[in-house]
Write a protein that holds these residues in place. Structure first.
Motif, PDB file in Angstrom:
ATOM      1  N   ASN A  75      45.203  81.902  -5.493  1.00 11.63           N
ATOM      2  CA  ASN A  75      43.796  81.592  -5.796  1.00 11.63           C
ATOM      3  C   ASN A  75      43.727  80.236  -6.509  1.00 11.63           C
ATOM      4  N   GLY A  76      42.526  79.745  -6.705  1.00 10.71           N
ATOM      5  CA  GLY A  76      42.361  78.432  -7.311  1.00 10.71           C
ATOM      6  C   GLY A  76      42.707  78.416  -8.789  1.00 10.71           C
ATOM      7  N   THR A  77      42.470  79.534  -9.462  1.00  8.28           N
ATOM      8  CA  THR A  77      42.727  79.585 -10.906  1.00  8.28           C
ATOM      9  C   THR A  77      44.224  79.474 -11.196  1.00  8.28           C
ATOM     10  N   THR A  99      31.225  73.117 -15.226  1.00  7.86           N
ATOM     11  CA  THR A  99      32.167  73.524 -14.187  1.00  7.86           C
ATOM     12  C   THR A  99      32.270  75.035 -14.215  1.00  7.86           C
ATOM     13  N   PHE A 100      32.966  75.586 -13.231  1.00  9.09           N
ATOM     14  CA  PHE A 100      33.232  77.023 -13.269  1.00  9.09           C
ATOM     15  C   PHE A 100      34.223  77.283 -14.393  1.00  9.09           C
ATOM     16  N   ALA A 102      36.798  78.859 -14.801  1.00 10.43           N
ATOM     17  CA  ALA A 102      38.247  78.864 -14.524  1.00 10.43           C
ATOM     18  C   ALA A 102      38.909  77.521 -14.852  1.00 10.43           C
ATOM     19  N   THR A 103      38.188  76.417 -14.659  1.00  9.15           N
ATOM     20  CA  THR A 103      38.775  75.095 -14.947  1.00  9.15           C
ATOM     21  C   THR A 103      39.191  75.033 -16.417  1.00  9.15           C
ATOM     22  N   ASP A 171      39.876  69.066 -10.068  1.00  8.71           N
ATOM     23  CA  ASP A 171      39.514  70.372  -9.536  1.00  8.71           C
ATOM     24  C   ASP A 171      38.623  70.093  -8.320  1.00  8.71           C
ATOM     25  N   SER A 173      37.784  72.261  -6.001  1.00  8.23           N
ATOM     26  CA  SER A 173      37.403  73.560  -5.427  1.00  8.23           C
ATOM     27  C   SER A 173      36.190  73.474  -4.498  1.00  8.23           C
ATOM     28  N   HIS A 174      35.289  72.537  -4.786  1.00  7.09           N
ATOM     29  CA  HIS A 174      34.085  72.402  -3.945  1.00  7.09           C
ATOM     30  C   HIS A 174      34.292  71.407  -2.796  1.00  7.09           C
ATOM     31  N   SER A 195      40.156  75.673  -4.367  1.00  6.88           N
ATOM     32  CA  SER A 195      39.959  77.126  -4.311  1.00  6.88           C
ATOM     33  C   SER A 195      39.558  77.485  -2.885  1.00  6.88           C
ATOM     34  N   LYS A 200      33.615  79.881  -0.883  1.00 10.15           N
ATOM     35  CA  LYS A 200      33.778  78.436  -0.694  1.00 10.15           C
ATOM     36  C   LYS A 200      33.568  78.034   0.771  1.00 10.15           C
ATOM     37  N   GLY A 207      42.336  82.584  -2.360  1.00  7.57           N
ATOM     38  CA  GLY A 207      43.405  81.625  -2.096  1.00  7.57           C
ATOM     39  C   GLY A 207      43.114  80.294  -2.738  1.00  7.57           C
TER      40      GLY A 207
END
Ligand SMILES: Cc1ncc(COP(=O)(O)O)c(C=O)c1O
Length: 411
Positions: A75-77, A99-100, A102-103, A171, A173-174, A195, A200, A207
């Protein structure tokens, strides 16, 4: 179409949509191709541990980005946590609060202090001017976030990190399949992190990945994601379990066959929203630079309540009643969430743009499940709500007040 205030579902009538419309609903892959790959995985009985599908996915992503290494992760985290550790961050790291979570957690999880930086209100990305003001002798790095898939000011951040001898992570992720100055995101800084969560633009159920051009770093990250194993029975360093499984990789490979179609769909939706939202006073649709590659995954509005006379949360309430599940984003800001709120109770003083944006920003549904007529309806509701902003505001407050009174009488 809703043409009178009483037609709005928030006041008890039928919603405009019979089915819920979601932000971040996954796009469908070619199910037959996925099943063929999963059947093969079962026939070969190899489910994880750097299987052929993970290797193929890593190769395809690295090729698409034009980067030497792509290391797939669960996962991204975990990808963030491993990248942070592998580049050797410690002490303080500068990160946007917008940000989310998790960052930021990925730092604090490893006892690294996140130092919150404000955003540029035009780009919604980390503000390079403020970064320089908050660097201290304990600062070891910067994490930029390419929010909405729009790249950070990469050149300036790279120059800053070089000047102050800091590590630089992004990051991303986006930002799968997005570019900066014509180069694909995923090749900047010391490493970039993606992420592939189901919400997404590109997903492998769960993932993520780290991408980098640094051979030594890639080697270290590969070891770290597999418990530090460098061969059978040979553990050479500390590590964790960051591995992606084969079924998830097969999902990613299968979705990659349709990326262009998804981008076309998202771009069509974005253009349609652009047309329909034009000239609604107090509503700004954030724009994408069409000279760059972009996934158009987010339809992002900023609401200027002084103009609309109705606030963002009220507009979301109206849309939810119509089954349009519009969303706030990164609300209320990482600095307002625990444990950071307790650690840094005054952080907001340095984050005026973040504090403003979290109150005003909302996202609308897009993706292959959303059609032209849906967008026309959604925008009609928004235009109507803003046209009657002041009346609706009064009426919604009254309804709430009555509900609260009824509630307190029932107690
Ligand atoms: C900006 C950002 N960073 C990190 C993450 C964490 O990724 P994941 O959910 O794959 O762990 C996400 C999404 O969930 C995200 O949007």
């Amino acid at each position: 179409m809703k043409n009178r205030i009483d037609d709005l579902a928030i006041f008890g009538t039928k919603p405009a949509f019979s089915e819920k419309l979601y932000v971040g609903r996954p796009n469908p892959c070619n199910f037959q191709h996925l099943i063929e790959r999963i059947t093969d995985i079962f026939n070969r009985c190899w489910f994880t541990n750097n299987g052929i599908y993970v290797q193929e996915l890593e190769r395809k992503i690295a090729e698409m980005i034009g980067v030497k290494h792509c290391i797939a992760m669960c996962n991204g985290t975990v990808a963030l946590e491993i990248a942070i550790r592998a580049v050797g961050l410690s002490g303080e790291v500068i990160v946007p609060s917008f940000t989310f979570i998790a960052t930021v957690h990925a730092l604090q999880w490893q006892k690294i202090t996140p130092v919150f930086c404000d955003i540029d209100p035009d780009t919604h990305n980390i503000d390079p001017v403020q970064i320089e003001q908050i660097i201290t002798p304990r600062t070891t790095g910067i994490i930029g976030v390419h929010t909405w898939g729009r790249a950070c000011d990469v050149d300036v951040l790279e120059a800053l990190s070089e000047k102050h001898n800091l590590k630089l992570l992004f990051d991303a992720s986006h930002a799968f399949h997005c570019s900066y100055k014509g180069k694909m995101i995923g090749q900047f800084g010391n490493a970039e992190i993606f992420s592939f969560h189901a919400t997404k633009f590109f997903n492998t159920f769960e993932g993520g990945a780290v991408t980098t051009n640094d051979d030594d770093l890639a080697k270290k990250i590969r070891l770290m994601k597999n418990f530090g194993f460098s061969g059978y029975d040979n553990v050479v360093s500390i590590g964790t379990n960051g591995k992606l499984n084969e079924v998830s990789a097969a999902m990613g490979i299968t979705l990659m066959e349709n990326l262009n179609e998804f981008i076309k769909g998202n771009l069509g939706n974005y253009n349609q929203y652009h047309r329909e939202l034009d000239n609604i006073p107090g509503i700004r649709l954030i724009e994408y630079d069409e000279s760059e590659k972009c996934n158009y995954q987010y339809i992002v509005l900023e609401i200027d309540e002084k103009v609309t006379q109705i606030n963002r949360d009220q507009l979301i309430e109206i849309l939810h009643a119509e089954n349009v599940l519009a969303r706030r984003y990164f609300y209320p800001g990482c600095h307002k969430m625990e444990p950071y709120r307790s650690f840094f109770p005054n952080a907001g003083l340095l984050l005026p743009e973040t504090e403003q944006l979290v109150k005003n920003v909302m996202t609308l549904p897009t993706g292959m499940a959303i059609g032209k007529s849906d967008i026309i309806q959604i925008c009609h509701i928004l235009r109507f709500a803003v046209k009657h902003g002041s009346d609706l505001n009064d009426r919604m407050r009254l309804v709430k007040k009555n509900k609260n009174q009824q509630g307190s009488h029932a107690e």
